[in-house]
Design a protein around this motif. Structure first.
Motif, mmCIF file in Angstrom:
data_model
loop_
_atom_site.group_PDB
_atom_site.id
_atom_site.type_symbol
_atom_site.label_atom_id
_atom_site.label_comp_id
_atom_site.label_asym_id
_atom_site.label_seq_id
_atom_site.Cartn_x
_atom_site.Cartn_y
_atom_site.Cartn_z
ATOM 1 N N VAL A 1 95.399 67.028 -5.366
ATOM 2 C CA VAL A 1 96.825 66.929 -5.682
ATOM 3 C C VAL A 1 97.217 65.569 -6.243
ATOM 4 C CG1 VAL A 1 99.158 67.148 -4.731
ATOM 5 C CG2 VAL A 1 97.347 68.632 -3.899
ATOM 6 N N LEU A 2 96.541 64.516 -5.843
ATOM 7 C CA LEU A 2 96.946 63.164 -6.242
ATOM 8 C C LEU A 2 96.175 62.621 -7.441
ATOM 9 C CD1 LEU A 2 98.403 60.454 -5.831
ATOM 10 C CD2 LEU A 2 96.687 59.887 -4.101
ATOM 11 N N VAL A 3 94.867 62.625 -7.359
ATOM 12 C CA VAL A 3 94.037 61.948 -8.363
ATOM 13 C C VAL A 3 94.330 62.400 -9.797
ATOM 14 C CG1 VAL A 3 91.665 61.575 -9.158
ATOM 15 C CG2 VAL A 3 92.223 61.367 -6.715
ATOM 16 N N PRO A 4 94.525 63.709 -10.063
ATOM 17 C CA PRO A 4 94.766 64.115 -11.455
ATOM 18 C C PRO A 4 96.027 63.516 -12.065
ATOM 19 C CG PRO A 4 94.127 66.003 -10.118
ATOM 20 C CD PRO A 4 94.388 64.873 -9.170
ATOM 21 N N VAL B 1 104.298 58.233 -1.802
ATOM 22 C CA VAL B 1 104.446 58.224 -0.349
ATOM 23 C C VAL B 1 103.318 59.062 0.234
ATOM 24 C CG1 VAL B 1 105.908 58.818 1.618
ATOM 25 C CG2 VAL B 1 106.953 58.027 -0.519
ATOM 26 N N LEU B 2 102.519 58.460 1.120
ATOM 27 C CA LEU B 2 101.442 59.167 1.812
ATOM 28 C C LEU B 2 101.702 59.087 3.301
ATOM 29 C CD1 LEU B 2 98.296 57.880 -0.148
ATOM 30 C CD2 LEU B 2 99.567 60.012 -0.492
ATOM 31 N N CYS B 3 101.948 60.230 3.928
ATOM 32 C CA CYS B 3 102.306 60.266 5.342
ATOM 33 C C CYS B 3 101.327 61.147 6.111
ATOM 34 C CB CYS B 3 103.735 60.801 5.500
ATOM 35 S SG CYS B 3 104.359 60.742 7.189
ATOM 36 N N ARG B 4 100.612 60.535 7.032
ATOM 37 C CA ARG B 4 99.638 61.205 7.891
ATOM 38 C C ARG B 4 98.459 61.790 7.118
ATOM 39 N NH1 ARG B 4 104.649 62.815 9.680
ATOM 40 N NH2 ARG B 4 104.421 64.894 8.772
ATOM 41 N N ILE B 5 98.200 61.285 5.932
ATOM 42 C CA ILE B 5 96.976 61.645 5.216
ATOM 43 C C ILE B 5 95.816 60.945 5.924
ATOM 44 C CG2 ILE B 5 95.781 61.613 3.006
ATOM 45 C CD1 ILE B 5 98.330 63.312 3.045
ATOM 46 N N PRO B 6 94.707 61.633 6.199
ATOM 47 C CA PRO B 6 93.591 60.975 6.894
ATOM 48 C C PRO B 6 93.166 59.678 6.208
ATOM 49 C CG PRO B 6 93.202 63.333 6.762
ATOM 50 C CD PRO B 6 94.429 63.061 5.938
ATOM 51 N N ALA B 7 92.972 58.640 6.997
ATOM 52 C CA ALA B 7 92.613 57.332 6.446
ATOM 53 C C ALA B 7 91.339 57.407 5.622
ATOM 54 C CB ALA B 7 92.460 56.318 7.573
ATOM 55 N N SER B 8 90.407 58.262 6.042
ATOM 56 C CA SER B 8 89.140 58.361 5.318
ATOM 57 C C SER B 8 89.351 58.822 3.880
ATOM 58 C CB SER B 8 88.198 59.328 6.042
ATOM 59 O OG SER B 8 88.791 60.625 6.135
ATOM 60 N N GLN B 9 90.365 59.667 3.662
ATOM 61 C CA GLN B 9 90.631 60.138 2.301
ATOM 62 C C GLN B 9 91.244 59.033 1.443
ATOM 63 O OE1 GLN B 9 92.448 63.947 1.791
ATOM 64 N NE2 GLN B 9 91.429 64.854 3.571
ATOM 65 N N ILE B 10 92.082 58.194 2.049
ATOM 66 C CA ILE B 10 92.654 57.069 1.297
ATOM 67 C C ILE B 10 91.558 56.044 1.000
ATOM 68 C CG2 ILE B 10 94.422 55.272 1.303
ATOM 69 C CD1 ILE B 10 96.017 56.962 3.268
ATOM 70 N N GLN B 11 90.671 55.825 1.966
ATOM 71 C CA GLN B 11 89.564 54.886 1.753
ATOM 72 C C GLN B 11 88.639 55.356 0.635
ATOM 73 O OE1 GLN B 11 88.181 55.051 5.781
ATOM 74 N NE2 GLN B 11 88.999 53.033 6.312
ATOM 75 N N ALA B 12 88.558 56.656 0.430
ATOM 76 C CA ALA B 12 87.650 57.192 -0.589
ATOM 77 C C ALA B 12 88.189 57.027 -2.009
ATOM 78 C CB ALA B 12 87.383 58.675 -0.315
ATOM 79 N N LEU B 13 89.474 56.702 -2.143
ATOM 80 C CA LEU B 13 90.039 56.526 -3.479
ATOM 81 C C LEU B 13 89.498 55.237 -4.100
ATOM 82 C CD1 LEU B 13 93.787 57.446 -2.805
ATOM 83 C CD2 LEU B 13 92.085 58.842 -3.999
ATOM 84 N N PRO B 14 89.064 55.281 -5.345
ATOM 85 C CA PRO B 14 88.550 54.066 -5.984
ATOM 86 C C PRO B 14 89.683 53.176 -6.487
ATOM 87 C CG PRO B 14 88.440 55.891 -7.524
ATOM 88 C CD PRO B 14 88.918 56.475 -6.224
ATOM 89 N N SER B 15 89.350 51.953 -6.758
ATOM 90 C CA SER B 15 90.302 51.025 -7.369
ATOM 91 C C SER B 15 90.513 51.396 -8.832
ATOM 92 C CB SER B 15 89.774 49.596 -7.270
ATOM 93 O OG SER B 15 90.663 48.686 -7.855
ATOM 94 N N PRO C 1 87.280 49.120 3.776
ATOM 95 C CA PRO C 1 88.551 48.699 3.180
ATOM 96 C C PRO C 1 89.217 49.817 2.375
ATOM 97 C CG PRO C 1 86.725 47.854 1.903
ATOM 98 C CD PRO C 1 86.123 48.481 3.124
ATOM 99 N N ILE C 2 90.525 49.708 2.236
ATOM 100 C CA ILE C 2 91.280 50.551 1.315
ATOM 101 C C ILE C 2 91.498 49.735 0.047
ATOM 102 C CG2 ILE C 2 93.529 51.620 0.878
ATOM 103 C CD1 ILE C 2 93.602 52.444 3.770
ATOM 104 N N VAL C 3 90.858 50.155 -1.037
ATOM 105 C CA VAL C 3 90.861 49.369 -2.274
ATOM 106 C C VAL C 3 91.650 50.041 -3.396
ATOM 107 C CG1 VAL C 3 88.621 48.366 -1.704
ATOM 108 C CG2 VAL C 3 88.725 50.438 -3.119
ATOM 109 N N ALA C 4 92.184 51.234 -3.143
ATOM 110 C CA ALA C 4 92.803 52.021 -4.216
ATOM 111 C C ALA C 4 93.948 51.289 -4.902
ATOM 112 C CB ALA C 4 93.294 53.356 -3.656
ATOM 113 N N PHE C 5 94.643 50.416 -4.162
ATOM 114 C CA PHE C 5 95.867 49.812 -4.690
ATOM 115 C C PHE C 5 95.710 48.332 -5.029
ATOM 116 C CE2 PHE C 5 96.702 53.002 -1.364
ATOM 117 C CZ PHE C 5 97.213 54.014 -2.171
ATOM 118 N N GLU C 6 94.530 47.773 -4.819
ATOM 119 C CA GLU C 6 94.370 46.328 -4.967
ATOM 120 C C GLU C 6 94.514 45.849 -6.406
ATOM 121 O OE1 GLU C 6 90.531 44.924 -3.811
ATOM 122 O OE2 GLU C 6 89.443 46.405 -4.988
#
Length: 420
Positions: free
Chosen positions: A42-45, A54-68, A94-99
């Motif tokens: 739903v998000l990446v495309p 806004v990401l609410c209660r999305i598993p942290a592991s899924q956010i961590q898997a997003l690339p920078s 680390p969560i690097v998606a937004f860095e």
């Protein structure tokens, strides 16, 4: 399987839009076990087109898997991590998606994501943020202040939960406060003492390590404030606090969201003579508040006050149903008369009322009837019933009243208690 098909259906709907979505809010129930990737579908495309997320209660592991590098247009980000994940060691990665988001300016989060070794694993472009809301129950605020805050050179607006490590003698060992930092661009500061042990307002020791020459707005949130209580404020701390208010800050906006003593009110108002807008949420009866503000020959407090903002949505009178008014109309009448009969340049010009429903601010409320007597003399009355916005389980009603957040009310999600 059912969830996977629903996610695919949602993604297909989004793809049919003529233009890619610019704003996206994803939330899941805290009772739902998620084993497939929500974000990949739903998000990446659509990541490159998003300006607000806004990401609410999305598993942290899924956010961590997003690339920078995904979020080239993202300007505003709200993250709420489910509290149950705080105890599972999920933050060692680390969560690097937004860095490297090049235009990200506003971030609200309920967790700075500390690893087991104590490192902050939420990586953000701290140097370019203009707004930051730290809503993690104050657990890591001292780490933010000591390690991250010095990097926030563009920050204009800050909410920080004041933990016990930030007050008294806890914050700032010699290595942390040896150098006083000047935070040139910060204009608005919110200090939330509900994150400390007893929620009472105390002296924030990081004030000794920081100068705020551009500060124009201060919000103080907590249970109560007693500057005369030497157990919570020693005289030296009171002097340092009031000196900051009077000589370093030049406050034009002051927000009091607590139960202050009469002495505390008098000393606060005496130290802030340039305030033109006063915002107040006094849980107990406003009696002492309006008595203090009533102008007289011996009481020149807040002489430039032009706008008064009052919260009526939660008060002792409403909760305990004692048949008393949240605002006593007679005491309020004395206050308003004094503010409308002073020098014309310094008269009160606007009163803005906030309530959880219209009954709290209707024409039938006695103190509202007092206001209406002066409308023909130019006094403006605005009323806002914010029932729908407040249906989320949070205690952050000040967000709707904050002038700087009127276009970012979704930041409330960072405080959402339903996910605890």
């Amino acid at each position: 399987m059912l969830m996977s098909s629903r996610l695919q259906a949602t993604a297909e709907v989004l793809k049919r839009f003529k233009t890619a979505p610019a704003r996206l809010e994803l939330a899941i129930s805290d009772r739902l076990s998620v084993r497939i990737s929500i974000l990949d579908t739903v998000l990446v495309p659509f990541a490159t087109s998003l300006t607000s997320l806004v990401l609410c209660r999305i598993p942290a592991s899924q956010i961590q898997a997003l690339p920078s590098g995904l979020f080239s247009s993202l300007e505003r980000l709200v993250l709420h991590i489910a509290w149950k994940e705080h105890e599972t060691g999920m933050f060692n990665e680390p969560i690097v998606a937004f860095e490297s988001a090049p235009v990200l300016q506003r971030v609200a989060t309920n967790n700075l994501m500390l690893s087991q070794a104590g490192a902050i694993t939420l990586r953000l472009p701290w140097h370019q943020l203009t707004h930051f809301m730290e809503a993690d129950h104050g657990e890591h605020s001292h780490r933010f202040l000591a390690e991250i805050f010095p990097q926030c050179v563009a920050l204009q607006w800050l909410h920080i939960g004041v933990s016990d490590e930030c007050i008294g003698q806890h914050f700032g060992g010699p290595q942390e406060i040896a150098v006083t930092r000047t935070v040139q661009n910060l204009q608005s500061l919110t200090l939330d003492f509900f994150e400390s042990l007893d929620a009472s307002l105390k002296y924030p020791d990081f004030f000794d390590a920081t100068d705020f020459p551009g500060l124009r707005s201060l919000r103080l949130i907590g249970f109560e404030m007693y500057l005369e209580d030497e157990f919570t404020w020693n005289p030296d701390q009171v002097d340092r606090f009031l000196y900051k208010l009077e000589h370093e800050f030049r406050l034009e906006y002051l927000s009091l969201c607590h139960n202050p003593s009469r002495i505390s009110l008098e000393r606060l108002f005496k130290a802030t003579p340039h305030v033109t807008t006063l915002d107040a949420h006094i849980y107990r009866n406003y009696e002492g508040f309006f008595e203090t503000l009533t102008l007289g020959q011996d009481n020149p407090l807040l002489p430039r006050l032009q706008t008064l903002v009052l919260e009526l949505g939660l008060s002792e009178a409403l909760v305990e149903s004692k048949g008393i008014e949240t605002i006593d109309p007679d005491i309020f009448a004395d206050f308003l008369e004094s503010r409308m009969r002073c020098d014309s340049a310094n008269r009160l010009r606007k009163i803005k009322l906030y309530g959880g429903d219209w009954e709290q601010i209707s024409d039938e409320v006695p103190f509202v009837q007092v206001i209406q007597r002066y409308l023909s003399e130019g006094l403006l009355l605005e009323r806002c019933a914010v029932t729908e916005i407040r249906q989320r389980d949070t205690d952050q009603d000040w967000i709707e009243r904050a002038p700087e957040l009127q276009d970012w009310l979704e930041a409330r999600v960072a405080f959402d208690h339903t996910s605890s």
